[in-house]
Design an enzyme around this catalytic site. Structure first.
Site, PDB file in Angstrom:
ATOM      1  N   GLU A  42       0.874  -1.167   0.000  1.00 62.30           N
ATOM      2  CA  GLU A  42       0.000   0.000   0.000  1.00 62.30           C
ATOM      3  C   GLU A  42       0.914   1.221   0.000  1.00 62.30           C
ATOM      4  O   GLU A  42       1.813   1.321   0.841  1.00 62.30           O
ATOM      5  CB  GLU A  42      -0.883   0.010   1.260  1.00 62.30           C
ATOM      6  CG  GLU A  42      -1.836   1.168   1.224  1.00 62.30           C
ATOM      7  CD  GLU A  42      -2.737   1.291   2.442  1.00 62.30           C
ATOM      8  OE1 GLU A  42      -2.731   0.387   3.298  1.00 62.30           O
ATOM      9  OE2 GLU A  42      -3.432   2.317   2.527  1.00 62.30           O
ATOM     10  N   ARG A 269       5.362 -12.856   9.404  1.00 60.30           N
ATOM     11  CA  ARG A 269       5.960 -11.560   9.124  1.00 60.30           C
ATOM     12  C   ARG A 269       7.321 -11.503   9.813  1.00 60.30           C
ATOM     13  O   ARG A 269       7.550 -12.149  10.825  1.00 60.30           O
ATOM     14  CB  ARG A 269       4.910 -10.590   9.608  1.00 60.30           C
ATOM     15  CG  ARG A 269       5.113  -9.367  10.221  1.00 60.30           C
ATOM     16  CD  ARG A 269       3.839  -8.636  10.681  1.00 60.30           C
ATOM     17  NE  ARG A 269       2.796  -8.421   9.713  1.00 60.30           N
ATOM     18  CZ  ARG A 269       2.705  -7.369   8.914  1.00 60.30           C
ATOM     19  NH1 ARG A 269       3.601  -6.419   8.944  1.00 60.30           N
ATOM     20  NH2 ARG A 269       1.694  -7.239   8.086  1.00 60.30           N
ATOM     21  N   LYS A 279       4.445   0.634   9.844  1.00 60.83           N
ATOM     22  CA  LYS A 279       4.554   1.830   9.013  1.00 60.83           C
ATOM     23  C   LYS A 279       4.002   3.056   9.729  1.00 60.83           C
ATOM     24  O   LYS A 279       4.524   4.153   9.592  1.00 60.83           O
ATOM     25  CB  LYS A 279       3.774   1.640   7.709  1.00 60.83           C
ATOM     26  CG  LYS A 279       4.557   0.888   6.652  1.00 60.83           C
ATOM     27  CD  LYS A 279       3.959   1.123   5.273  1.00 60.83           C
ATOM     28  CE  LYS A 279       3.008   0.015   4.938  1.00 60.83           C
ATOM     29  NZ  LYS A 279       2.491   0.073   3.563  1.00 60.83           N
TER      30      LYS A 279
HETATM   31  P1  ATP Z   1      -0.222  -1.954   6.703  1.00 60.15           P
HETATM   32  O1  ATP Z   1      -0.486  -2.067   8.143  1.00 60.15           O
HETATM   33  O2  ATP Z   1      -0.189  -0.552   6.199  1.00 60.15           O
HETATM   34  O3  ATP Z   1      -1.012  -2.902   5.843  1.00 60.15           O
HETATM   35  P2  ATP Z   1       2.006  -3.548   5.903  1.00 60.15           P
HETATM   36  O4  ATP Z   1       3.370  -3.520   6.530  1.00 60.15           O
HETATM   37  O5  ATP Z   1       1.229  -4.800   5.858  1.00 60.15           O
HETATM   38  O6  ATP Z   1       1.270  -2.392   6.632  1.00 60.15           O
HETATM   39  P3  ATP Z   1       1.736  -3.391   3.052  1.00 60.15           P
HETATM   40  O7  ATP Z   1       2.063  -2.266   2.172  1.00 60.15           O
HETATM   41  O8  ATP Z   1       0.340  -3.874   3.075  1.00 60.15           O
HETATM   42  O9  ATP Z   1       2.194  -2.949   4.476  1.00 60.15           O
HETATM   43  O10 ATP Z   1       2.731  -4.598   2.774  1.00 60.15           O
HETATM   44  C1  ATP Z   1       3.020  -5.077   1.496  1.00 60.15           C
HETATM   45  C2  ATP Z   1       3.408  -6.500   1.548  1.00 60.15           C
HETATM   46  O11 ATP Z   1       4.529  -6.687   2.399  1.00 60.15           O
HETATM   47  C3  ATP Z   1       2.297  -7.356   2.107  1.00 60.15           C
HETATM   48  O12 ATP Z   1       2.150  -8.484   1.280  1.00 60.15           O
HETATM   49  C4  ATP Z   1       2.755  -7.742   3.466  1.00 60.15           C
HETATM   50  O13 ATP Z   1       2.286  -8.994   3.802  1.00 60.15           O
HETATM   51  C5  ATP Z   1       4.274  -7.712   3.330  1.00 60.15           C
HETATM   52  N1  ATP Z   1       4.896  -7.355   4.599  1.00 60.15           N
HETATM   53  C6  ATP Z   1       4.675  -6.260   5.328  1.00 60.15           C
HETATM   54  N2  ATP Z   1       5.376  -6.290   6.471  1.00 60.15           N
HETATM   55  C7  ATP Z   1       6.080  -7.439   6.458  1.00 60.15           C
HETATM   56  C8  ATP Z   1       6.992  -8.061   7.355  1.00 60.15           C
HETATM   57  N3  ATP Z   1       7.325  -7.479   8.505  1.00 60.15           N
HETATM   58  N4  ATP Z   1       7.509  -9.247   7.002  1.00 60.15           N
HETATM   59  C9  ATP Z   1       7.187  -9.829   5.842  1.00 60.15           C
HETATM   60  N5  ATP Z   1       6.329  -9.307   4.961  1.00 60.15           N
HETATM   61  C10 ATP Z   1       5.781  -8.129   5.250  1.00 60.15           C
HETATM   62 MG    MG Z   2      -0.839  -4.701   4.717  1.00 60.40          MG
END
Ligand code: ATP
Ligand code: MG
Length: 567
Positions: A42, A269, A279
């Protein structure tokens, strides 16, 4: 905890659970044997090391199975999203060394399709316009142990729903007045199936669609369908989405007669010790100016790591080493630091740099007879060659390398003791000069002209080799030393209920303004990495100018990973 890719007896890599699923699908001929993944950020912040893990996984799997990986922006919330983030995300993915298939995709590309699909759901009696307030919705939602109650608007007639939804789209209502909800099951044990919201009214300009829309789909309504529209075969996501999977399948069951479904596979994660990965919290650090920006070298963002001196290879190796896990846990940040040391050890040229200078005068060396000594650029890589380092009668050494009254185990320089100056000569300390307060300002030595190149002339031994910089040739340099941004292993505050800012390390940045470096560093370009001998790895910061170099410390030389691993 992590399911690492370890080599098996035949020297072949064993598969992690995601690869096993994929190979099984290929064997069964699913999707014509094709593999198509995606990375779906996002655009509401900069990417961090957790995203890097997901990028390496998604793009890595596509590469290994001769497939494709899309970059898709899940841009369903115009209020928090911005093209600045879109641009930074593209830059970071490229920098990590990956190429997405075709042009980047955007969930907003599918707003028309999603709208049509919402209309279809209404017509099928599977969605309705609801007027409940957020408080009422919460109250009616129930809890995981108690069924919810149905909204009083749930049984509106199809015609009325269609009319209201159209008028929502046409901008007739203010934000929050109506919602479109799926009509699924308010008693489902899965809370996500209790009539989730599909659309909400938001009179907000979108960074791509401008003012075309004033209703926006929820992430859950857009995400699974976007995977479907793009023909994604394997939709890898983090564990919290496991419970969303039935909902995504429910949507597709309503939408299509097709057998094809993206296969969602969840993994844990990445959490790193001493690191914040949310974030929202990273944004707060930036907005409250607790760091200098998203690319502050203390930030776990990819742009921060890049500025700190991390290489794409070190991040990819790290990602490979940690493997994929099925359960949440913490990875020790020392492993990330180990990865960059390992990489820079091979890659970075060595230079001598004195961070806390103390003048050393060689009283028997001709004051006008400078010379150049030969120094090896990288002992790990002969092809990097050698360089000439200027030597003269006045040098700087590290203040901590001298003690006037040393304890027994101090083997560096002290009165009456002889040491080697790296690549140059043996020197022996004869006296010290002090200021009025008694601080040592100079140490006076004599050198042995027979020990040229730092070689013992007669087999006599010295116990230490010191780095040094010739005073009149030294480049005065700003060096920024970074420590961990947080004081405790899990600073998120998620478990303790405390504010993460309480755990901020107030001493995470120390700026040295008068470090002394060899003149060769004037040729360095922004981002270039060096090992300052005995001190650590450093890289040229973007704040450097041609006369005023600025260096960031990437990591010290001391590796705590082997120790951690041995425990
Ligand atoms: P939000 O809370 O804004 O959704 P987010 O960290 O999940 O935060 P996204 O932009 O949705 O942010 O993440 C993009 C991709 O990265 C998603 O597929 C998510 O699963 C993956 N991702 C995010 N954080 C992690 C992490 N700490 N480890 C592994 N993958 C991650
Ligand atoms: Mg997310």
């Amino acid at each position: 905890m992590a399911e690492n890719n370890t080599e098996n007896k035949e020297g072949k890599k064993s598969l992690n659970f995601i690869e096993s699923f994929i190979e099984q699908d290929i064997k069964e001929g699913k999707n014509g044997g094709k593999v198509h993944t995606r990375f779906p950020p996002e655009p509401n912040g900069y990417l961090h090391i957790g995203h890097a893990k997901s990028i390496c996984l998604n793009f890595g799997i596509a590469e290994n199975y001769h497939g494709l990986c899309n970059l898709r922006f899940d841009d369903t919330n115009p209020v928090k999203e911005d093209t600045e983030y879109v641009d930074s995300i593209k830059e970071d993915v490229k920098w990590l060394g990956f190429n997405w298939a075709g042009e980047p995709h955007f969930a907003s590309d599918y707003f028309d399709q999603l709208y049509e699909f919402a209309v279809k759901l209404i017509k099928k009696g599977k969605a309705y316009v609801c007027e409940q307030s957020p408080e009422q919705m919460r109250e009616y939602k129930g809890s995981p142990t108690e069924p919810g109650k149905e909204s009083p608007w749930r049984n509106r007639l199809v015609e009325e729903n269609l009319d209201l939804f159209l008028r929502m789209k046409n901008g007739e209502f203010e934000d929050g007045k109506y919602l479109l909800r799926a009509k699924i099951d308010m008693a489902s044990p899965n809370m996500h199936m209790r009539d989730p919201i599909l659309y909400r009214i938001k009179h907000a300009e979108h960074h791509r669609t401008g003012n075309k829309w004033c209703i926006y789909p929820m992430y859950d309504f857009a995400h699974g369908q976007s995977d479907f529209f793009e023909g994604i075969t394997h939709s890898l996501c983090t564990l919290e989405f496991e419970v969303h999977r039935p909902l995504y399948n429910w949507f597709l069951d309503q939408l299509t007669e097709d057998d094809y479904r993206p296969r969602q596979i969840e993994f844990a994660r990445l959490n790193l010790t001493y690191t914040i990965m949310s974030k929202r919290k990273l944004l707060q650090l930036v907005q409250e100016k607790r760091v200098s920006g998203w690319d502050d070298p203390r930030m776990p963002t990819i742009s921060g790591l890049r500025r700190r001196g991390y290489t794409p290879e070190s991040i990819r190796n790290f990602s490979e080493k940690i493997g994929v896990a099925k359960r949440d846990g913490f990875i020790n940040v020392a492993l990330l630091e180990h990865s960059i040391r390992e990489d820079l050890n091979k890659r970075a040229n060595r230079v001598m740099g004195v961070l806390d200078p103390l003048k050393l005068v060689i009283t028997n060396y001709d004051a006008i007879a400078d010379e150049y000594v030969n120094a090896v650029n990288n002992p790990e890589d002969e092809s990097k060659g050698t360089r000439k380092v200027p030597f003269s009668n006045e040098l700087y050494i590290e203040r901590e390398d001298f003690m006037e009254n040393p304890p027994k185990k101090f083997f560096r320089l002290s009165p009456g003791i002889e040491v080697r100056l790296r690549y140059a000569y043996f020197v022996k300390c004869n006296s010290v000069v002090k200021d009025a307060e008694g601080n040592i300002t100079e140490i006076h030595c004599t050198y042995d002209p027979e020990s040229k190149g730092g070689k013992s002339p007669d087999g006599r031994k010295v116990k230490a080799t010191l780095h040094w910089v010739s005073a009149k040739h030294a480049i005065n340099t700003e060096v920024r030393l970074y420590e961990r941004l947080f004081n405790i292993e899990d600073p998120s505050g998620d478990k303790s209920g405390k504010d993460f800012l309480e755990f901020l390390n107030e001493d995470s940045l120390e700026v040295i303004s008068n470090a002394k470096l060899e003149p060769v560093i004037l040729e360095a370009k922004a981002g270039e990495q060096f090992q300052f001998e005995r001190k650590g790895y450093y890289c040229v910061d973007k704040d450097s100018t041609s006369n005023n170099p600025v260096f960031n410390r990437t990591v010290t030389l001391k590796d705590s990973w082997e120790k951690v691993k041995g425990q």
